[in-house]
Design a protein around this motif. Structure first.
Motif, PDB file in Angstrom:
ATOM      1  N   MET A   1       0.847  -1.194   0.000  1.00 37.79           N
ATOM      2  CA  MET A   1       0.000   0.000   0.000  1.00 37.79           C
ATOM      3  C   MET A   1       0.882   1.243   0.000  1.00 37.79           C
ATOM      4  O   MET A   1       1.805   1.383   0.799  1.00 37.79           O
ATOM      5  N   SER A   2       0.614   2.129  -0.923  1.00 30.14           N
ATOM      6  CA  SER A   2       1.447   3.327  -0.971  1.00 30.14           C
ATOM      7  C   SER A   2       0.835   4.418  -0.096  1.00 30.14           C
ATOM      8  O   SER A   2      -0.329   4.367   0.276  1.00 30.14           O
ATOM      9  N   TYR A   3       1.645   5.393   0.222  1.00 30.21           N
ATOM     10  CA  TYR A   3       1.199   6.468   1.104  1.00 30.21           C
ATOM     11  C   TYR A   3       0.359   7.482   0.335  1.00 30.21           C
ATOM     12  O   TYR A   3       0.732   7.922  -0.743  1.00 30.21           O
ATOM     13  N   SER A   4      -0.780   7.825   0.919  1.00 31.52           N
ATOM     14  CA  SER A   4      -1.651   8.783   0.254  1.00 31.52           C
ATOM     15  C   SER A   4      -2.512   9.533   1.274  1.00 31.52           C
ATOM     16  O   SER A   4      -2.897   8.989   2.310  1.00 31.52           O
ATOM     17  N   GLY A   5      -2.798  10.778   0.981  1.00 29.70           N
ATOM     18  CA  GLY A   5      -3.689  11.571   1.818  1.00 29.70           C
ATOM     19  C   GLY A   5      -2.948  12.514   2.749  1.00 29.70           C
ATOM     20  O   GLY A   5      -1.782  12.306   3.081  1.00 29.70           O
ATOM     21  N   VAL A   6      -3.663  13.561   3.119  1.00 32.86           N
ATOM     22  CA  VAL A   6      -3.114  14.565   4.031  1.00 32.86           C
ATOM     23  C   VAL A   6      -3.892  14.486   5.337  1.00 32.86           C
ATOM     24  O   VAL A   6      -5.121  14.446   5.326  1.00 32.86           O
ATOM     25  N   TRP A   7      -3.164  14.453   6.462  1.00 35.02           N
ATOM     26  CA  TRP A   7      -3.806  14.421   7.772  1.00 35.02           C
ATOM     27  C   TRP A   7      -3.465  15.679   8.552  1.00 35.02           C
ATOM     28  O   TRP A   7      -2.350  16.194   8.447  1.00 35.02           O
ATOM     29  N   THR A   8      -4.451  16.120   9.347  1.00 40.23           N
ATOM     30  CA  THR A   8      -4.130  17.161  10.329  1.00 40.23           C
ATOM     31  C   THR A   8      -4.473  16.603  11.703  1.00 40.23           C
ATOM     32  O   THR A   8      -5.435  15.858  11.861  1.00 40.23           O
TER      33      THR A   8
ATOM     34  N   GLU B   1       0.268  10.396   3.579  1.00 39.93           N
ATOM     35  CA  GLU B   1       1.498  10.888   2.949  1.00 39.93           C
ATOM     36  C   GLU B   1       2.057  12.098   3.698  1.00 39.93           C
ATOM     37  O   GLU B   1       3.263  12.303   3.774  1.00 39.93           O
ATOM     38  N   ILE B   2       1.130  12.916   4.226  1.00 37.58           N
ATOM     39  CA  ILE B   2       1.525  14.152   4.918  1.00 37.58           C
ATOM     40  C   ILE B   2       0.758  14.236   6.237  1.00 37.58           C
ATOM     41  O   ILE B   2      -0.445  13.926   6.277  1.00 37.58           O
ATOM     42  N   ILE B   3       1.448  14.640   7.305  1.00 31.16           N
ATOM     43  CA  ILE B   3       0.767  14.857   8.590  1.00 31.16           C
ATOM     44  C   ILE B   3       1.156  16.229   9.123  1.00 31.16           C
ATOM     45  O   ILE B   3       2.346  16.533   9.284  1.00 31.16           O
ATOM     46  N   LEU B   4       0.140  17.058   9.379  1.00 31.85           N
ATOM     47  CA  LEU B   4       0.397  18.389   9.930  1.00 31.85           C
ATOM     48  C   LEU B   4      -0.109  18.460  11.366  1.00 31.85           C
ATOM     49  O   LEU B   4      -1.204  18.004  11.674  1.00 31.85           O
ATOM     50  N   GLY B   5       0.701  19.052  12.222  1.00 30.41           N
ATOM     51  CA  GLY B   5       0.272  19.323  13.594  1.00 30.41           C
ATOM     52  C   GLY B   5       0.530  20.787  13.892  1.00 30.41           C
ATOM     53  O   GLY B   5       1.199  21.474  13.122  1.00 30.41           O
ATOM     54  N   ALA B   6      -0.019  21.260  14.994  1.00 28.56           N
ATOM     55  CA  ALA B   6       0.228  22.642  15.378  1.00 28.56           C
ATOM     56  C   ALA B   6       1.532  22.729  16.162  1.00 28.56           C
ATOM     57  O   ALA B   6       1.879  21.804  16.883  1.00 28.56           O
TER      58      ALA B   6
ATOM     59  N   HIS C   1      11.429   9.545   2.509  1.00 22.93           N
ATOM     60  CA  HIS C   1      10.684   8.952   3.620  1.00 22.93           C
ATOM     61  C   HIS C   1       9.223   9.390   3.605  1.00 22.93           C
ATOM     62  O   HIS C   1       8.903  10.505   3.247  1.00 22.93           O
ATOM     63  N   ARG C   2       8.353   8.496   3.987  1.00 25.72           N
ATOM     64  CA  ARG C   2       6.945   8.798   4.168  1.00 25.72           C
ATOM     65  C   ARG C   2       6.504   8.258   5.509  1.00 25.72           C
ATOM     66  O   ARG C   2       6.945   7.175   5.874  1.00 25.72           O
ATOM     67  N   PRO C   3       5.594   8.933   6.216  1.00 25.64           N
ATOM     68  CA  PRO C   3       4.985  10.215   5.856  1.00 25.64           C
ATOM     69  C   PRO C   3       5.958  11.403   5.985  1.00 25.64           C
ATOM     70  O   PRO C   3       7.042  11.272   6.529  1.00 25.64           O
ATOM     71  N   GLN C   4       5.494  12.526   5.442  1.00 25.66           N
ATOM     72  CA  GLN C   4       6.200  13.789   5.614  1.00 25.66           C
ATOM     73  C   GLN C   4       5.443  14.557   6.685  1.00 25.66           C
ATOM     74  O   GLN C   4       4.238  14.745   6.577  1.00 25.66           O
ATOM     75  N   MET C   5       6.152  14.990   7.725  1.00 23.31           N
ATOM     76  CA  MET C   5       5.458  15.603   8.850  1.00 23.31           C
ATOM     77  C   MET C   5       5.942  17.034   9.085  1.00 23.31           C
ATOM     78  O   MET C   5       7.093  17.361   8.835  1.00 23.31           O
ATOM     79  N   ALA C   6       5.029  17.865   9.585  1.00 28.51           N
ATOM     80  CA  ALA C   6       5.397  19.260   9.885  1.00 28.51           C
ATOM     81  C   ALA C   6       4.543  19.769  11.031  1.00 28.51           C
ATOM     82  O   ALA C   6       3.371  19.412  11.150  1.00 28.51           O
ATOM     83  N   THR C   7       5.157  20.599  11.880  1.00 25.75           N
ATOM     84  CA  THR C   7       4.349  21.410  12.784  1.00 25.75           C
ATOM     85  C   THR C   7       4.253  22.801  12.183  1.00 25.75           C
ATOM     86  O   THR C   7       5.192  23.280  11.555  1.00 25.75           O
ATOM     87  N   VAL C   8       3.081  23.422  12.372  1.00 24.18           N
ATOM     88  CA  VAL C   8       2.795  24.709  11.749  1.00 24.18           C
ATOM     89  C   VAL C   8       2.542  25.741  12.843  1.00 24.18           C
ATOM     90  O   VAL C   8       1.815  25.461  13.808  1.00 24.18           O
ATOM     91  N   ARG C   9       3.150  26.893  12.706  1.00 22.71           N
ATOM     92  CA  ARG C   9       2.967  27.929  13.716  1.00 22.71           C
ATOM     93  C   ARG C   9       1.512  28.347  13.835  1.00 22.71           C
ATOM     94  O   ARG C   9       0.891  28.684  12.829  1.00 22.71           O
ATOM     95  N   PRO C  10       0.975  28.347  15.056  1.00 22.83           N
ATOM     96  CA  PRO C  10      -0.389  28.847  15.235  1.00 22.83           C
ATOM     97  C   PRO C  10      -0.481  30.281  14.727  1.00 22.83           C
ATOM     98  O   PRO C  10       0.478  31.038  14.817  1.00 22.83           O
ATOM     99  N   LYS C  11      -1.641  30.626  14.186  1.00 22.62           N
ATOM    100  CA  LYS C  11      -1.927  31.970  13.702  1.00 22.62           C
ATOM    101  C   LYS C  11      -1.109  32.376  12.483  1.00 22.62           C
ATOM    102  O   LYS C  11      -1.038  33.542  12.147  1.00 22.62           O
ATOM    103  N   SER C  12      -0.437  31.420  11.840  1.00 23.69           N
ATOM    104  CA  SER C  12       0.309  31.789  10.643  1.00 23.69           C
ATOM    105  C   SER C  12      -0.592  31.759   9.414  1.00 23.69           C
ATOM    106  O   SER C  12      -0.180  32.105   8.323  1.00 23.69           O
ATOM    107  N   THR C  13      -1.837  31.332   9.584  1.00 20.92           N
ATOM    108  CA  THR C  13      -2.801  31.402   8.492  1.00 20.92           C
ATOM    109  C   THR C  13      -4.210  31.534   9.081  1.00 20.92           C
ATOM    110  O   THR C  13      -4.418  31.265  10.262  1.00 20.92           O
TER     111      THR C  13
END
Lengths: 276, 338
Positions: free
Chosen positions: B1-8, B94-99, B155-167
């Motif tokens: 199974m390949s990696y797919s989809g964006v998670w928050t 495929e992608i995971i975003l957290g705050a 590497h998969r997933p690709q993960m990032a934390t995102v600065r609060p209030k940056s969008t």
């Protein structure tokens, strides 16, 4: 107690200068120091050692010149230090750095606590501390602002895990959370936790006489494919210089007669931008 | 199974989703659309209702994984990490975003190690690399002096934390379709080593400077602790909170939770007012992405003016009371109008 403090050598960035053309930091004449936030971790470790006995070992990964950071840690009161230095470590991101440090800590063995600074002032990621805990499967507490209680069983043959524990507070967005966790554990600290001491003269003497032999993957068992750039999932693709100035409006209100007008202009600005 | 989809990762408190959960949907929707993939949100909690979770669907999520269990009421990183790793292994996003909150900055590094993912902290921009489909993550580094763009080629997933209030948070729109998937917490995923034994709010009330819309900050130029009173007064008129430079904290004029900057907190309010703050690079790093910046300082060469939208050069001990008086008047007018 045996306490380990992983530390990082960083450029002294309070007066950082950037090369306007290349967008890189001017490193000439910039002193290398222990990451300022690591000093709080070192202090916390030394204070616990003073209370409970034992030893504190500083560990760093870096070029041979990072020996200076280890010596400074010893001058503050650490008992020993390990410098991880080798070509195989070059280019490591936080994943590979956490792996390398966790292997070294595992190699030291028999530790009760690991203290890290919250983050380093050059990268600001705060990822290596939690990463080490994850690799070593240690209980983790981040943003720790005070150590409330450390309980070590008197009878070391008694191995009930609840007997050795630490109680601490974490500084969160909404307040302070108190955790109780068994030892060994990994803790990252914020600066509210203490006031780091300065190196003493005798400490400096001890540091000078101490041999810090660099270690690498020949001395400690590590998977080669997890080291350095090769072991790093992330790659930097571009470095940009952000716009520094906003070119905002400056109002000279140094003369008393100008003050009222200046205040009015500020109120107008706030109103115009719907900030009131 | 390949990696797919964006998670928050959608953070919640007392059964309510946090604003930042909707900001992540703004980011996630854009990425999912570019990749033509699904956008899902993950809630780990003890008391988030399906009705509350529906709000994420209204705001752009295609799926919500809802994990409720009484053992997950408090954030204990080991338990949350176990839940996340389990779900990642099952569903392979495929992608995971957290705050980039205290929670996100603790949990995501813990998870990234275990799933061998690339992780980038405190991102301010996210995009998809055209040729490769890789996630492009841009973050400030070296005290905000550079913006580094980072990707994870293999590497998969690709993960990032995102600065609060940056969008801006994604808006809830009626009639959007989506699926809520309730997941039972597998008791084997309960770690149990760490226990939360207490919580206290800070003695002061206004220390949540990260979530505030208005921050009024004082620095060394205030000269003594008592002078923070006029900063507090201004913050009250503006429904804001009090921030401080490192100098002010080191001199014990105000407590550490108020500190803005590299060794304190990063804030992105709608309005930041710096009073008697010289603008050391570490301080600027913690506030220069604020929407509107006002600086008041007697030194025309102070670096704080470089990042200000409007700057008043002059004696702050005279100017600030005058401004407070005007703000008090504006408040009165507002009351009458209401």
């Amino acid at each position: 107690m045996k306490i380990i403090t992983p530390i990082k050598q960083v450029p002294e960035t309070s007066n950082v200068k950037m090369d306007e053309e290349t967008g890189t930091m001017v490193r000439d004449g910039v002193e290398s120091i222990i990451n300022p936030l690591d000093l709080y971790a070192i202090e916390a470790a030394i204070e616990l050692k003073e209370e409970h006995g034992g030893e504190v070992i500083a560990v760093t990964m870096g070029p041979p010149s990072a020996e200076k950071a280890i010596k400074e840690a010893i001058a503050m009161g650490c008992d020993d230090g390990i410098l991880l230095s080798g070509r195989e470590f070059a280019g490591a991101d936080t994943w590979a750095t956490a792996y390398t440090l966790s292997r070294c800590i595992d190699d030291i063995g028999d530790y009760d606590l690991i203290f890290c600074g919250l983050q380093a002032t050059d990268g600001d990621t705060a990822q290596v501390g939690p990463g080490i805990a994850s690799f070593l499967d240690l209980p983790l507490a981040t943003y720790v602002s005070s150590i409330e209680d450390v309980h070590i069983a008197d009878d070391t043959t008694y191995t009930e895990p609840d007997e050795n524990y630490i109680e601490l507070e974490r500084l969160l967005e909404e307040g302070y959370e108190k955790l109780r966790m068994p030892l060994p554990a990994l803790i990252t600290v914020v600066k509210e936790i203490n006031f780091p001491r300065l190196p003493t003269l005798s400490g400096k003497r001890k540091a000078r006489d101490k041999d810090v032999t660099p270690k690498n993957s020949e001395h400690i068992e590590m998977k080669e494919e997890y080291l350095g750039l090769q072991g790093s999932p992330t790659r930097v693709v571009n470095i940009d210089r952000p716009k520094v100035t906003r070119g905002g409006k400056m109002i000279d209100a140094r003369d008393e007669s100008k003050q009222e007008e200046a205040v009015e202009e500020l109120i107008n600005y706030l109103n115009a931008n719907e900030l009131l | 199974m390949s990696y797919s989809g964006v998670w928050t990762l959608a953070e919640a408190k007392d059964g309510k989703l946090k604003r930042v959960a909707f900001e992540l949907l703004t980011r996630g929707r854009k990425l999912a659309d570019k990749l033509d993939e699904e956008l899902a949100s993950l809630i780990i909690s003890n008391d988030v209702s399906e009705e509350e979770a529906e709000r994420l669907i209204a705001a752009g999520a295609d799926k919500v994984y809802l994990v409720n269990d009484k053992k997950l009421g408090n954030f204990i990183v080991e338990n949350y990490s176990n839940v996340m790793v389990d779900l990642i292994e099952k569903h392979k996003p495929e992608i995971i975003l957290g705050a980039a909150t205290t929670l996100g900055r603790t949990l995501l590094p813990h998870v990234a190690i275990r799933v061998e993912a690339g992780l980038t902290a405190d991102c301010t921009e996210l995009d998809i690399e055209e040729e490769t489909g890789n996630l492009l993550q841009t973050r400030p580094a070296i005290g905000g002096n550079i913006l580094a763009t980072i990707h994870t080629p293999k590497h998969r997933p690709q993960m990032a934390t995102v600065r609060p209030k940056s969008t801006a948070p994604a808006e809830e729109v009626g009639g959007r379709e989506g699926e809520i998937i309730n997941i039972d917490f597998d008791s084997e995923l309960y770690d149990g080593r760490v226990e939360r034994v207490g919580f206290r709010t800070s003695e002061e009330e206004d220390v949540n400077i990260v979530d505030a819309d208005v921050v009024v900050a004082g620095g060394k130029g205030l000269k003594k602790a008592e002078n923070f009173a006029m900063i507090k007064e201004m913050a009250q008129y503006l429904d804001g909170v009090v921030g401080a430079s490192r100098d002010a904290v080191e001199m014990d004029w105000i407590t550490y939770p108020h500190q803005v900057g590299l060794s304190g907190k990063t804030v992105t309010p709608k309005l930041y007012i710096a009073i008697g703050v010289s603008g050391a690079i570490q301080h600027l790093a913690g506030m220069k992405t604020s929407d509107n910046i006002v600086a008041i300082n007697e030194d025309p060469d102070a670096d704080i003016f470089k990042v200000a939208d409007i700057g008043l050069i002059g004696n702050l001990f005279e100017l600030v009371p005058m401004i407070n008086e005007r703000l008090a008047q504006e408040k009165e007018v507002e009351k009458v109008e209401v």
